[in-house]
Design a protein around this motif. Sequence first.
Motif, PDB file in Angstrom:
ATOM      1  N   GLU A 155      -2.212  12.407  16.858  1.00 46.14           N
ATOM      2  CA  GLU A 155      -2.474  11.049  15.785  1.00 46.14           C
ATOM      3  C   GLU A 155      -1.497   9.973  17.692  1.00 46.14           C
ATOM      4  O   GLU A 155      -2.094   9.385  17.738  1.00 46.14           O
ATOM      5  CB  GLU A 155      -1.682  10.451  14.818  1.00 46.14           C
ATOM      6  CG  GLU A 155      -2.053  10.628  14.010  1.00 46.14           C
ATOM      7  CD  GLU A 155      -3.367   9.727  13.124  1.00 46.14           C
ATOM      8  OE1 GLU A 155      -3.360   8.568  13.697  1.00 46.14           O
ATOM      9  OE2 GLU A 155      -4.413  10.725  12.780  1.00 46.14           O
ATOM     10  N   VAL A 191      -1.177  10.953   6.060  1.00 47.01           N
ATOM     11  CA  VAL A 191      -2.309  10.392   4.806  1.00 47.01           C
ATOM     12  C   VAL A 191      -2.094   8.517   5.010  1.00 47.01           C
ATOM     13  O   VAL A 191      -1.185   7.904   4.341  1.00 47.01           O
ATOM     14  CB  VAL A 191      -2.113  11.450   3.483  1.00 47.01           C
ATOM     15  CG1 VAL A 191      -3.702  10.461   3.059  1.00 47.01           C
ATOM     16  CG2 VAL A 191      -2.551  12.913   3.209  1.00 47.01           C
ATOM     17  N   ASP A 192      -2.853   8.250   5.772  1.00 48.36           N
ATOM     18  CA  ASP A 192      -2.273   6.746   5.641  1.00 48.36           C
ATOM     19  C   ASP A 192      -3.035   5.859   4.999  1.00 48.36           C
ATOM     20  O   ASP A 192      -4.051   5.482   5.488  1.00 48.36           O
ATOM     21  CB  ASP A 192      -2.003   6.397   7.189  1.00 48.36           C
ATOM     22  CG  ASP A 192      -1.713   4.577   7.846  1.00 48.36           C
ATOM     23  OD1 ASP A 192      -0.899   4.575   6.054  1.00 48.36           O
ATOM     24  OD2 ASP A 192      -1.569   4.321   8.624  1.00 48.36           O
ATOM     25  N   GLU A 193      -3.370   6.534   3.675  1.00 48.22           N
ATOM     26  CA  GLU A 193      -4.582   5.659   2.387  1.00 48.22           C
ATOM     27  C   GLU A 193      -3.763   5.798   1.007  1.00 48.22           C
ATOM     28  O   GLU A 193      -3.204   6.860   1.198  1.00 48.22           O
ATOM     29  CB  GLU A 193      -5.791   6.284   3.210  1.00 48.22           C
ATOM     30  CG  GLU A 193      -6.074   7.550   2.547  1.00 48.22           C
ATOM     31  CD  GLU A 193      -7.484   8.063   3.063  1.00 48.22           C
ATOM     32  OE1 GLU A 193      -7.680   8.581   1.621  1.00 48.22           O
ATOM     33  OE2 GLU A 193      -8.104   7.816   3.943  1.00 48.22           O
ATOM     34  N   SER A 194      -4.255   4.659   0.713  1.00 48.14           N
ATOM     35  CA  SER A 194      -3.125   5.223  -0.648  1.00 48.14           C
ATOM     36  C   SER A 194      -4.826   5.895  -1.507  1.00 48.14           C
ATOM     37  O   SER A 194      -4.287   5.696  -2.767  1.00 48.14           O
ATOM     38  CB  SER A 194      -3.451   3.507  -1.768  1.00 48.14           C
ATOM     39  OG  SER A 194      -2.636   3.047  -0.743  1.00 48.14           O
ATOM     40  N   GLU A 195      -4.630   7.534  -1.423  1.00 44.74           N
ATOM     41  CA  GLU A 195      -5.318   8.631  -1.957  1.00 44.74           C
ATOM     42  C   GLU A 195      -4.619   9.763  -1.756  1.00 44.74           C
ATOM     43  O   GLU A 195      -4.639   9.435  -0.350  1.00 44.74           O
ATOM     44  CB  GLU A 195      -6.806   8.358  -1.454  1.00 44.74           C
ATOM     45  CG  GLU A 195      -7.622   9.391  -2.537  1.00 44.74           C
ATOM     46  CD  GLU A 195      -8.841   9.323  -2.257  1.00 44.74           C
ATOM     47  OE1 GLU A 195      -9.535  10.472  -1.593  1.00 44.74           O
ATOM     48  OE2 GLU A 195      -9.482   8.162  -2.181  1.00 44.74           O
ATOM     49  N   SER A 229       1.203  -1.546  -0.096  1.00 43.57           N
ATOM     50  CA  SER A 229       0.243   0.002   0.454  1.00 43.57           C
ATOM     51  C   SER A 229       1.286   1.195  -0.194  1.00 43.57           C
ATOM     52  O   SER A 229       1.852   0.886  -0.030  1.00 43.57           O
ATOM     53  CB  SER A 229      -0.717   0.071   1.435  1.00 43.57           C
ATOM     54  OG  SER A 229       0.459   0.078   1.891  1.00 43.57           O
ATOM     55  N   TRP A 230       0.011   2.579   0.238  1.00 43.22           N
ATOM     56  CA  TRP A 230       0.487   3.732  -0.422  1.00 43.22           C
ATOM     57  C   TRP A 230       0.384   4.673   0.922  1.00 43.22           C
ATOM     58  O   TRP A 230      -0.498   4.515   1.454  1.00 43.22           O
ATOM     59  CB  TRP A 230       0.807   4.094  -1.892  1.00 43.22           C
ATOM     60  CG  TRP A 230       1.156   3.658  -2.387  1.00 43.22           C
ATOM     61  CD1 TRP A 230       0.338   2.454  -3.024  1.00 43.22           C
ATOM     62  CD2 TRP A 230       2.260   3.535  -3.578  1.00 43.22           C
ATOM     63  NE1 TRP A 230       0.361   2.578  -4.169  1.00 43.22           N
ATOM     64  CE2 TRP A 230       2.209   2.950  -4.564  1.00 43.22           C
ATOM     65  CE3 TRP A 230       3.889   3.826  -2.936  1.00 43.22           C
ATOM     66  CZ2 TRP A 230       3.361   2.194  -5.007  1.00 43.22           C
ATOM     67  CZ3 TRP A 230       4.255   3.792  -3.206  1.00 43.22           C
ATOM     68  CH2 TRP A 230       3.983   3.330  -4.415  1.00 43.22           C
ATOM     69  N   ALA A 231       1.366   5.389   1.206  1.00 44.93           N
ATOM     70  CA  ALA A 231       0.852   6.638   2.517  1.00 44.93           C
ATOM     71  C   ALA A 231       1.310   7.805   2.498  1.00 44.93           C
ATOM     72  O   ALA A 231       2.557   7.606   1.572  1.00 44.93           O
ATOM     73  CB  ALA A 231       1.125   5.303   3.428  1.00 44.93           C
ATOM     74  N   GLY A 251      -2.848   2.792  -6.000  1.00 45.49           N
ATOM     75  CA  GLY A 251      -3.527   3.602  -5.138  1.00 45.49           C
ATOM     76  C   GLY A 251      -4.348   4.719  -6.529  1.00 45.49           C
ATOM     77  O   GLY A 251      -4.101   4.172  -7.689  1.00 45.49           O
ATOM     78  N   TYR A 268      -7.124  15.793   7.525  1.00 49.31           N
ATOM     79  CA  TYR A 268      -5.895  14.766   7.972  1.00 49.31           C
ATOM     80  C   TYR A 268      -5.710  15.416   9.709  1.00 49.31           C
ATOM     81  O   TYR A 268      -5.721  16.015   9.546  1.00 49.31           O
ATOM     82  CB  TYR A 268      -5.385  13.953   7.055  1.00 49.31           C
ATOM     83  CG  TYR A 268      -5.884  13.216   5.752  1.00 49.31           C
ATOM     84  CD1 TYR A 268      -6.015  12.132   6.349  1.00 49.31           C
ATOM     85  CD2 TYR A 268      -6.795  14.208   5.067  1.00 49.31           C
ATOM     86  CE1 TYR A 268      -6.776  11.182   5.041  1.00 49.31           C
ATOM     87  CE2 TYR A 268      -6.583  13.434   3.944  1.00 49.31           C
ATOM     88  CZ  TYR A 268      -7.140  11.464   4.282  1.00 49.31           C
ATOM     89  OH  TYR A 268      -7.908  10.471   2.510  1.00 49.31           O
TER      90      TYR A 268
END
Length: 281
Positions: free
Chosen positions: A261, A166-170, A125-127, A238, A255
């Motif tokens: 966090e 941004v801990d997601e692939s977008e 995955s990407w972040a 992503g 975010y």
Amino acid sequence: MILVIVLVLLVVGSVVFSFVSPWWFTPLASNWGTIDTTLIITFVITGIVFVAVGLFMTYAVFRFRHKEGQRAHYEPENKKLEIWLSVLTGIGIIAMLAPGLVVWDQFITVPKEAKVIEVLGRQWSWAFRFPGEDGKLGTVATKYISDENPFGINPNDPTGQDDLLVDESELHLPVGKPYKLLLRSTDVLHDFYVPQFRAKMDLVPGLVTYFWFTPTRTGEFEILCAELCGVAHSEMRGSVFIDEEADFQEWLQDYSTFAEEMAAHEAKKSELTEITENTPQ
């Protein structure tokens, strides 16, 4: 004669297919049109050589085909021909390499106004990490990587406290502004590649690589990993959205910072500890 016909059809068919082929570059969405130009120059030069060699082979097969009573003439060397071939080959190689060197110089020369973000690759995955109000990304180290801190941000570095995670692939970016992408991997080799942007680079564990680009049109584009990185390599995808500035800022506000966090994780730990202590044994 059959071989002559086959060679002619091969040359002509290859040239025709190059012009009518349904497969071509994806529509450009960045400033790197010069990469397309460099590739086209290479295609033209190698295409000319392919046609010349193919037609020469055809001529040689036809002109020197077997005839009864005719013997071949052995000529071990021809200095004049060797000189011409060496000069033409050298010119062809220079013509292919020179544009690439010019583009590479542009590729590694990041504009001063370019903003910096980090791309983190991991199986599979990407972040992404954006600098906060101070405009600086905090330092990172492998020893800090954990489930709570996947980026490995140094908790003792004040410049990293306001980093947006941004801990997601977008990924969203504003159109028309140059960005420098710092590329990191936490496990194996990956490669961040968006075909419409042309620019791409490997993510090497233990190193920080980079490239820069300027998005030139809005839209949604697919992020691919262009380096074989394990059994789920094909699933490491992503999306990058190129937005107008207002839409980008609205997205970014959703975010949390690194400090937020960490505070949330600490609050959750305290809550779990309290529940555990108050649970009858």
